[in-house]
Design a protein around this motif. Structure first.
Motif, PDB file in Angstrom:
ATOM      1  N   GLN A 468       7.381  41.141 -46.061  1.00  0.00           N
ATOM      2  CA  GLN A 468       6.792  41.181 -47.257  1.00  0.00           C
ATOM      3  C   GLN A 468       7.695  40.110 -48.076  1.00  0.00           C
ATOM      4  O   GLN A 468       8.881  40.063 -47.757  1.00  0.00           O
ATOM      5  N   PRO A 469       7.136  39.761 -49.146  1.00  0.00           N
ATOM      6  CA  PRO A 469       8.139  38.900 -50.036  1.00  0.00           C
ATOM      7  C   PRO A 469       9.121  39.511 -50.460  1.00  0.00           C
ATOM      8  O   PRO A 469       8.985  40.716 -51.078  1.00  0.00           O
ATOM      9  N   TRP A 470      10.339  39.073 -50.298  1.00  0.00           N
ATOM     10  CA  TRP A 470      11.698  39.480 -50.819  1.00  0.00           C
ATOM     11  C   TRP A 470      12.152  40.745 -50.160  1.00  0.00           C
ATOM     12  O   TRP A 470      12.986  41.128 -50.314  1.00  0.00           O
ATOM     13  N   ASP A 471      11.315  41.039 -48.882  1.00  0.00           N
ATOM     14  CA  ASP A 471      11.810  42.188 -48.191  1.00  0.00           C
ATOM     15  C   ASP A 471      12.560  41.749 -46.816  1.00  0.00           C
ATOM     16  O   ASP A 471      12.198  42.145 -45.691  1.00  0.00           O
ATOM     17  N   GLU A 472      13.485  40.740 -46.958  1.00  0.00           N
ATOM     18  CA  GLU A 472      14.147  40.390 -45.893  1.00  0.00           C
ATOM     19  C   GLU A 472      14.954  41.626 -45.160  1.00  0.00           C
ATOM     20  O   GLU A 472      15.257  41.641 -43.928  1.00  0.00           O
ATOM     21  N   ALA A 473      15.343  42.540 -45.908  1.00  0.00           N
ATOM     22  CA  ALA A 473      16.024  43.848 -45.270  1.00  0.00           C
ATOM     23  C   ALA A 473      15.149  44.445 -44.392  1.00  0.00           C
ATOM     24  O   ALA A 473      15.786  44.720 -43.243  1.00  0.00           O
ATOM     25  N   ASN A 474      14.135  44.631 -44.535  1.00  0.00           N
ATOM     26  CA  ASN A 474      13.129  45.458 -43.586  1.00  0.00           C
ATOM     27  C   ASN A 474      12.988  44.323 -42.102  1.00  0.00           C
ATOM     28  O   ASN A 474      12.809  44.898 -41.029  1.00  0.00           O
ATOM     29  N   VAL A 475      12.978  43.078 -42.279  1.00  0.00           N
ATOM     30  CA  VAL A 475      12.741  42.249 -41.313  1.00  0.00           C
ATOM     31  C   VAL A 475      13.989  42.152 -40.314  1.00  0.00           C
ATOM     32  O   VAL A 475      13.897  42.281 -39.186  1.00  0.00           O
ATOM     33  N   LEU A 476      15.231  42.339 -41.192  1.00  0.00           N
ATOM     34  CA  LEU A 476      16.511  42.184 -40.357  1.00  0.00           C
ATOM     35  C   LEU A 476      16.607  43.622 -39.837  1.00  0.00           C
ATOM     36  O   LEU A 476      17.268  43.637 -38.549  1.00  0.00           O
ATOM     37  N   LYS A 477      16.383  44.705 -40.278  1.00  0.00           N
ATOM     38  CA  LYS A 477      16.550  45.757 -39.620  1.00  0.00           C
ATOM     39  C   LYS A 477      15.627  46.326 -38.418  1.00  0.00           C
ATOM     40  O   LYS A 477      16.071  46.641 -37.460  1.00  0.00           O
ATOM     41  N   THR A 478      14.225  45.529 -38.654  1.00  0.00           N
ATOM     42  CA  THR A 478      13.568  45.811 -37.542  1.00  0.00           C
ATOM     43  C   THR A 478      13.908  44.879 -36.335  1.00  0.00           C
ATOM     44  O   THR A 478      14.057  45.444 -35.037  1.00  0.00           O
ATOM     45  N   CYS A 479      14.384  43.486 -36.617  1.00  0.00           N
ATOM     46  CA  CYS A 479      15.064  42.855 -35.452  1.00  0.00           C
ATOM     47  C   CYS A 479      16.093  43.505 -34.956  1.00  0.00           C
ATOM     48  O   CYS A 479      16.260  43.224 -33.638  1.00  0.00           O
ATOM     49  N   GLY A 480      16.950  44.201 -35.637  1.00  0.00           N
ATOM     50  CA  GLY A 480      18.233  44.838 -35.081  1.00  0.00           C
ATOM     51  C   GLY A 480      17.754  45.942 -34.182  1.00  0.00           C
ATOM     52  O   GLY A 480      18.369  45.896 -33.091  1.00  0.00           O
ATOM     53  N   VAL A 481      16.737  46.478 -34.433  1.00  0.00           N
ATOM     54  CA  VAL A 481      16.203  47.523 -33.388  1.00  0.00           C
ATOM     55  C   VAL A 481      15.724  46.779 -32.124  1.00  0.00           C
ATOM     56  O   VAL A 481      15.949  47.256 -30.977  1.00  0.00           O
ATOM     57  N   ILE A 482      15.001  45.783 -32.346  1.00  0.00           N
ATOM     58  CA  ILE A 482      14.568  45.163 -31.236  1.00  0.00           C
ATOM     59  C   ILE A 482      15.669  44.535 -30.059  1.00  0.00           C
ATOM     60  O   ILE A 482      15.694  44.539 -29.013  1.00  0.00           O
ATOM     61  N   GLU A 483      16.433  43.836 -30.916  1.00  0.00           N
ATOM     62  CA  GLU A 483      17.930  43.235 -30.484  1.00  0.00           C
ATOM     63  C   GLU A 483      18.601  44.613 -29.561  1.00  0.00           C
ATOM     64  O   GLU A 483      18.733  44.263 -28.330  1.00  0.00           O
ATOM     65  N   ALA A 484      18.714  45.618 -30.108  1.00  0.00           N
ATOM     66  CA  ALA A 484      19.240  46.649 -29.348  1.00  0.00           C
ATOM     67  C   ALA A 484      18.337  47.012 -28.067  1.00  0.00           C
ATOM     68  O   ALA A 484      18.893  47.290 -26.832  1.00  0.00           O
ATOM     69  N   ALA A 485      17.156  47.154 -28.470  1.00  0.00           N
ATOM     70  CA  ALA A 485      16.510  47.500 -27.326  1.00  0.00           C
ATOM     71  C   ALA A 485      16.309  46.532 -26.219  1.00  0.00           C
ATOM     72  O   ALA A 485      16.282  46.777 -24.952  1.00  0.00           O
ATOM     73  N   ALA A 486      16.465  45.178 -26.457  1.00  0.00           N
ATOM     74  CA  ALA A 486      16.297  44.382 -25.537  1.00  0.00           C
ATOM     75  C   ALA A 486      17.435  44.203 -24.770  1.00  0.00           C
ATOM     76  O   ALA A 486      17.483  43.636 -23.465  1.00  0.00           O
ATOM     77  N   GLY A 487      18.486  44.552 -25.335  1.00  0.00           N
ATOM     78  CA  GLY A 487      19.822  44.577 -24.332  1.00  0.00           C
ATOM     79  C   GLY A 487      20.198  43.193 -24.219  1.00  0.00           C
ATOM     80  O   GLY A 487      19.947  42.228 -24.879  1.00  0.00           O
ATOM     81  N   ASP A 488      21.242  43.077 -23.375  1.00  0.00           N
ATOM     82  CA  ASP A 488      22.021  41.813 -22.992  1.00  0.00           C
ATOM     83  C   ASP A 488      21.197  40.829 -22.243  1.00  0.00           C
ATOM     84  O   ASP A 488      20.695  41.274 -21.182  1.00  0.00           O
ATOM     85  N   LEU A 489      20.630  39.603 -22.887  1.00  0.00           N
ATOM     86  CA  LEU A 489      19.770  38.630 -22.403  1.00  0.00           C
ATOM     87  C   LEU A 489      20.791  37.855 -21.285  1.00  0.00           C
ATOM     88  O   LEU A 489      19.920  37.019 -20.845  1.00  0.00           O
ATOM     89  N   GLY A 490      22.097  37.784 -21.479  1.00  0.00           N
ATOM     90  CA  GLY A 490      22.734  36.863 -20.959  1.00  0.00           C
ATOM     91  C   GLY A 490      22.980  35.594 -21.660  1.00  0.00           C
ATOM     92  O   GLY A 490      22.555  35.552 -22.917  1.00  0.00           O
ATOM     93  N   ALA A 491      23.510  34.442 -21.386  1.00  0.00           N
ATOM     94  CA  ALA A 491      23.700  33.408 -21.862  1.00  0.00           C
ATOM     95  C   ALA A 491      23.639  32.305 -21.085  1.00  0.00           C
ATOM     96  O   ALA A 491      23.689  32.466 -19.846  1.00  0.00           O
ATOM     97  N   PRO A 492      23.268  31.124 -21.662  1.00  0.00           N
ATOM     98  CA  PRO A 492      23.084  29.858 -20.658  1.00  0.00           C
ATOM     99  C   PRO A 492      24.520  29.592 -19.854  1.00  0.00           C
ATOM    100  O   PRO A 492      25.376  29.580 -20.457  1.00  0.00           O
ATOM    101  N   ALA A 493      24.325  29.420 -18.535  1.00  0.00           N
ATOM    102  CA  ALA A 493      25.376  28.856 -17.846  1.00  0.00           C
ATOM    103  C   ALA A 493      25.953  27.393 -18.416  1.00  0.00           C
ATOM    104  O   ALA A 493      25.052  26.664 -18.759  1.00  0.00           O
ATOM    105  N   ILE A 494      27.165  27.541 -18.507  1.00  0.00           N
ATOM    106  CA  ILE A 494      27.705  26.395 -19.220  1.00  0.00           C
ATOM    107  C   ILE A 494      27.542  25.125 -18.270  1.00  0.00           C
ATOM    108  O   ILE A 494      28.667  24.639 -17.526  1.00  0.00           O
ATOM    109  N   TRP A 495      26.715  24.363 -18.227  1.00  0.00           N
ATOM    110  CA  TRP A 495      26.604  23.082 -17.275  1.00  0.00           C
ATOM    111  C   TRP A 495      26.836  21.650 -17.846  1.00  0.00           C
ATOM    112  O   TRP A 495      26.831  20.965 -17.255  1.00  0.00           O
ATOM    113  N   TRP A 496      27.099  21.713 -19.290  1.00  0.00           N
ATOM    114  CA  TRP A 496      27.344  20.423 -20.069  1.00  0.00           C
ATOM    115  C   TRP A 496      28.771  19.834 -20.239  1.00  0.00           C
ATOM    116  O   TRP A 496      29.107  18.867 -20.531  1.00  0.00           O
ATOM    117  N   GLU A 497      29.764  20.778 -19.792  1.00  0.00           N
ATOM    118  CA  GLU A 497      31.069  20.572 -20.015  1.00  0.00           C
ATOM    119  C   GLU A 497      31.532  19.554 -18.850  1.00  0.00           C
ATOM    120  O   GLU A 497      31.151  20.071 -17.825  1.00  0.00           O
TER     121      GLU A 497
END
Lengths: 497, 494, 96
Positions: A468-497
């Motif tokens: 909702q307008p001005w409610d970034e707090a709940n957006v962040l909080k919900t994202c935090g929960v999804i982030e935790a549930a999704a777990g470690d997704l890994g990172a791109p292999a560094i191919w460019w160096e």
């Protein structure tokens, strides 16, 4: 110490505070990473001298005990933000060599908090694009590569756009965070394509002063980071009231990090039925279902909602954004700054036409012409006014929905990152990328994309949370929960160096 | 009395509408904090907003809104509590943004009226359609370099009020009076300094002609006319041009024209030939302007007495002529001067204003304006204050000096700024009203000039002039002529 | 109404002050027609009695005080100019 570029902002902040780390060490590591990342083409201006100076000042400040959470943190700046004394072109040829005598409020806020500037980031020209392929400085490559893709394991994918440089610099561990901007999804869609967290706050939360304008009623600055917590920290730094922007909200900025309690029990999460698109890849549907299950498990209540005008958001957007852009970009005329193309004996009118033909890329020209057309005599009511009314209906849809729910959960984009060149000849196919992000932009709502999984060929996928307008707090909080549930997704292999 | 242009076959009427651009009196620009003062070095009063640097944003100056509302109130116009700034899109070298921020669909002020008083003694109401606020453009100089135009953005972003009349004027005189009256009102309330030489006020003049009774003809717009005289001339010339074309069987193209006062012609503006499509839309960098009744009430409270009201009061309370009142209220400075003068006279003499006003008006409009005119000065740099003027008029009134002497005294006052009393004292200009002294002179004269006395007594009564002259000569011109006459006649009559 | 022909492209290119060579007009006409055709779906939406939305911000405009707080920075204004002379911006001569 381990690779300093792998640290998150929150971790670095704590280490800096404890004295386990100096900003100079952290910054030097990042300068090296930036140098090595050239094949990605994320940075179009590198500012190591400024970074080192900032870092030394940050270390002093930390020692003096008046540091903020961003003090000493190396970040990179989307080229849309004016940086005093540092070339700013919005990745357009027409702003060739433009060095502003002023600083955007968003970046000033970061420097006031002691952040360290690594350089300026590539983007779609004037933020017009969804793949970072319209930049005058060439495309940015997504650090992620597909495994077992038909295109071969070395095929390059787009990072999304327009903030392609922002997400890439963060995903590739060359910056801890980056500023970005979102007009129709330019933070959220590329964040989804690169496994990064991207948040666009409510329209009016970040000042637009010093941010090169694309579509003024839609443009909103935001940030890209590698975690929700980092996003909360950096967002808090860049937000805030600014009297220099008439559309800036005179509101206090809450402590966003404090919102990350992980507790969403009882929160009502809306699932809009209109976001089930015909022909949407199954893995996107599956990801969405997974997201719904996660938040449900965390104690949230799932509410079915309807946003009936969703399908009209994109066409309305492609009237409103080009209309505003056609006017906002009229100032690039070769008179006061940037490119001038004036053949011998050219009149003023010749100069305008030559300069703007040479200075603007194809997509920008296309949008200026669409915008000019829809505003021109005889068409205003049929197109522009109509689109503004549809915009109202879309905004009303959200208002109605938010009577029943606190936040809305959807996929961020209808697909994973696509291959470079795949859609660049088909403007409409490109526009459709923003189908899930544009409605919230039209309504001015806060929205974020949080990494939630990988596609079958190993490319990141994101889920979008709208608030909702001005409610970034709940957006962040919900994202935090999804982030935790999704777990470690890994990172791109560094191919460019 | 209808203004008619005689063609070779028919009589034509002219229809005139005016769009007056008046610079709002404010320290800073409409959407930036740069100064508005006239005459600065090029590009020194330019902010990054005015230069339309990428990412720069407009913020609105409260004073410009207030002055817009005050102007609307002064014209008895409807005030819109909700108005919107739009972008008017076009390209020009001195228009940095590529658009002018203006008000299109929702202006700040709606319909109002300006009453003009014509020479023939009639008055006419000219309707004002709207007033909106907008940015001025910069200035292009085409004559500084053979191949280049130079652009100065000092004026870019200065606040203008565009005051749009209905096509209510039917003669160059009416148009001139309208601009003059509008200027007077703006200067009274202080919303514009009305300085036409500096470009603070300029008019776009819409002119069309038609045979009597026919519908409106095609109009041409004469841009940027910068004096009342030029407004009248431009209309005369343009109307004549249109009549000639029509009578030759041609038709009028709707176009933008430029008035050239040197050549005495209007000509098509090449740069404006292309049809415009301004693509107005609400400026997304700004929000609607909204205010409440209290704001309007405060603006109304701040208005001074307006020229029409003052005119009426001068006639009814001071008893001066309608014509004189009209002249005196035409400039705020002159009406202010006059009122201060009357106040000082009333104060000093204890008489009623109506008893002193007529002479005071004559003195202001005659001696004072004459001297100012001759010296090329205006009331704002007048060396004689209203109090000093009152003192001078008081000296005439109480017989200390004659009206004739007063003219000489005023001349010295105007030159030196000294007070009348000081001059009269120092120069010994005091009128001799001592009847004894004058009687003595007369008696001596009668004795010395028996022949002339006899001529008078023989019926040549004109000879009295000779004796008056002699008395004046004997007193160095300082004898009070009324007393001389009064004493001389009985003595001559014997 | 969504059909944009070459002449229309030329007209809007001119209004936009973008020089479009003759050989690009046809292609652009097709592209823009395609996009505008897709936009036409808005006509399905009933917008009677709907107030147009110009901005997500629904407050009124803030006013600033009438103070001179800016300007007097000619160098900053002119420093990026492709051609500046004697404190002016210079452009090819305009004939009025």
């Amino acid at each position: 110490m381990t690779d300093l570029t792998k640290l998150k902002i929150a971790e670095a902040r704590d280490a800096l505070a404890k004295g386990d780390l100096t900003s100079l060490e952290l910054t030097e590591a990042h300068i090296k990473a930036v140098e090595a990342s050239s094949p990605l083409n994320a940075f179009i201006v590198k500012t190591p001298e400024i970074a080192l100076k900032n870092a030394k000042a940050a270390d002093e400040r930390i020692k003096a005990g008046n540091a903020t959470a961003m003090t000493g943190i190396p970040v990179a700046i989307k080229d849309l933000f004016a940086t005093k004394g540092v070339r700013t072109t919005a990745c357009s040829h027409i702003l060739d060599g433009f060095v502003p005598e002023y600083e955007s409020t968003v970046t000033q806020n970061l420097w006031d908090d002691g952040a360290v500037m690594l350089g300026k980031l590539n983007m779609d020209e004037f933020a017009m694009g969804s793949s970072n392929e319209t930049s005058h400085y060439g495309p940015v490559k997504n650090p992620w590569r597909a495994k077992g893709s038909a295109k071969g394991s070395n095929a390059d994918f787009v990072p999304g756009g327009s903030s392609g440089g922002s997400v890439t610099s963060v995903a590739a561990f060359t910056a801890m965070g980056a500023t970005a901007s979102d007009t129709g999804g330019s933070i959220r869609q590329p964040a989804a394509f690169t496994g990064t967290f991207g948040i666009k706050p409510t329209y009016g939360r970040c000042s637009r002063y010093g941010m090169v304008a694309f579509a003024s009623s839609l443009d909103q600055a935001g940030v890209v980071t590698r975690s929700v917590r980092d996003g909360a920290i950096m967002l808090e730094s860049v937000c805030g009231f600014d009297a220099k922007d008439s559309t800036s909200a005179q509101m206090d900025v809450p402590n966003f990090e404090a919102a990350l309690t992980g507790d969403i029990r009882g929160m009502k999460i809306g699932i809009p039925k209109e976001y089930h698109l015909d022909g949407m890849p199954k893995e996107i549907e599956a990801l969405w279902d997974k997201g719904i299950a996660w938040v449900k498990d965390a104690g949230a209540e799932i509410i079915d909602i309807s946003l009936p005008h969703t399908k009209y958001a994109l066409p309305a957007y492609y009237i409103i954004a080009p209309a505003e852009a056609s006017s906002n970009l009229a100032r690039y005329d070769g008179v006061r700054y940037g490119l001038r193309s004036a053949p011998m004996g050219a009149s003023l009118e010749d100069m305008y036409e030559a300069t703007r033909a040479a200075g603007f890329g194809e997509e920008v020209q296309r949008r200026i012409m669409i915008g000019t057309y829809v505003l021109s005599a005889g068409y205003y009511d049929a197109y522009y006014l109509k689109a503004q009314k549809v915009r109202q209906l879309i905004s009303n849809d959200f208002k109605t929905a938010y009577q029943k729910c606190d936040v809305i959960l959807t996929p961020t984009a209808p697909s994973a990152a696509f291959a470079m060149g795949e859609k660049s000849d088909d403007p409409l196919a490109m526009y459709l990328n923003d189908v899930f992000t544009v409605p919230a932009s039209l309504a001015g709502l806060p929205g974020a994309s949080v990494p939630a999984g990988l596609s079958s060929d190993g490319l990141p996928l994101g889920l979008q949370i709208l608030g909702q307008p001005w409610d970034e707090a709940n957006v962040l909080k919900t994202c935090g929960v999804i982030e935790a549930a999704a777990g470690d997704l890994g990172a791109p292999a560094i191919w460019w160096e | 009395m209808t203004y008619i242009i005689q063609g070779t076959r028919d009589d034509f009427e002219v229809v005139i509408g005016l769009e007056v651009h008046a610079q709002v009196t404010s320290k800073a620009k409409l959407f930036s904090g740069a100064a508005t003062a006239f005459g600065a070095e090029p590009n020194t009063q330019v902010s990054l907003v005015d230069a339309a640097m990428p990412g720069m944003l407009p913020t609105i100056n409260a004073e410009c809104i207030r002055q817009g509302v005050r102007t609307g109130l002064a014209l008895g116009a409807e005030i819109n509590k909700f108005s919107v700034f739009d972008r008017k899109n076009y390209f020009y070298a001195d228009l940095p943004q590529g658009y002018q921020i203006s008000q299109f669909k929702h202006p700040i002020v709606g319909e109002g009226t300006i009453t003009i008083n014509k020479k023939d003694g009639t008055s006419k109401d000219i309707d004002v359609e709207r007033i909106h606020l907008e940015q001025d453009a910069g200035k292009s100089m085409h004559d500084q370099h053979p191949q280049m135009t130079y652009v100065d953005l000092n004026r870019s972003g200065v606040a203008l009020m565009e005051i749009v009349s209905k096509p209510d004027m039917a003669s160059p005189e009416e148009a001139g009076l309208y601009v003059g009256k509008l200027r007077t009102i703006l200067r009274y309330i202080g919303s514009c300094d009305g300085n036409m030489e500096q470009g603070s006020m300029r008019a776009d003049v819409n002119v069309s002609v038609r045979r009597a009774g026919e519908p409106l003809g095609t109009r041409c717009e004469i841009k940027n006319v910068n004096s009342i005289r030029f407004v009248r001339q431009a209309i005369e010339i343009e109307a004549r041009r249109q009549v000639d074309i029509i009578e030759d069987g041609g038709h009028i193209d709707q176009e933008t024209r430029l008035f050239d006062p040197v050549k005495g012609e209007t000509r098509s503006m090449r740069s404006k030939e292309e049809a415009h499509d301004y693509r107005y839309f609400p400026d997304p960098d700004l929000l609607p302007v909204e205010f409440d009744d209290d704001f309007i009430a405060a603006a109304r409270e701040s208005l001074p007495e307006l020229p029409d009201a003052k005119h009426h009061r001068f006639v009814s309370d001071f008893g001066i002529s309608d014509y004189n009142a009209g002249v005196l209220v035409a400039e705020k400075e002159s009406s202010d001067f006059f009122e201060e003068l009357i106040a000082a006279l009333v104060d000093a003499s204890g008489k009623k204003a109506s008893a002193v006003a007529a002479k005071a008006a004559n003195w202001v409009m005659g001696d004072l304006f004459g001297a100012l005119n001759k010296a090329g000065k205006t009331l704002s740099d007048c060396p004689v204050s209203p109090a000093q003027g009152a003192e001078l008029l008081g000296l005439i009134e109480d017989g200390t000096i004659s009206g004739r002497t007063a003219k000489d005294v005023f001349e010295i006052m105007f030159e030196t700024g000294d007070s009348a009393e000081k001059i009269v004292e120092e120069k010994g200009l005091k009128q001799v009203s001592d009847t004894g002294a004058i009687e003595k002179i007369i008696d001596d004269l009668l004795v010395a000039n028996p022949a002339q006395v006899q001529q008078y007594r023989d019926g040549k009564v004109k000879m009295i002039g000779f004796f008056v002259g002699q008395v004046m000569k004997a007193t160095g011109g300082q004898a009070n002529p009324a007393i001389v006459n009064q004493l001389l006649k009985p003595k001559l009559d014997g | 109404m969504s059909d944009i022909d070459k002449a229309t492209v030329a007209k809007i290119a001119r209004l936009s002050r973008i020089k479009i060579e003759e050989d690009r007009l046809e292609g652009l006409a097709g592209e823009l027609s395609n996009i505008m055709g897709w936009i036409e779906q808005l006509n399905e939406v009933d917008t009677d009695n709907i107030t147009p939305m110009a901005s997500p911000v629904d407050t009124k405009l803030r006013w600033r005080a009438d103070e001179v707080s800016d300007g007097d920075k000619r160098d900053a204004v002119l420093i990026n100019a492709p051609q500046g002379e004697y404190g002016f911006f210079a452009v090819p001569k305009v004939i009025e």
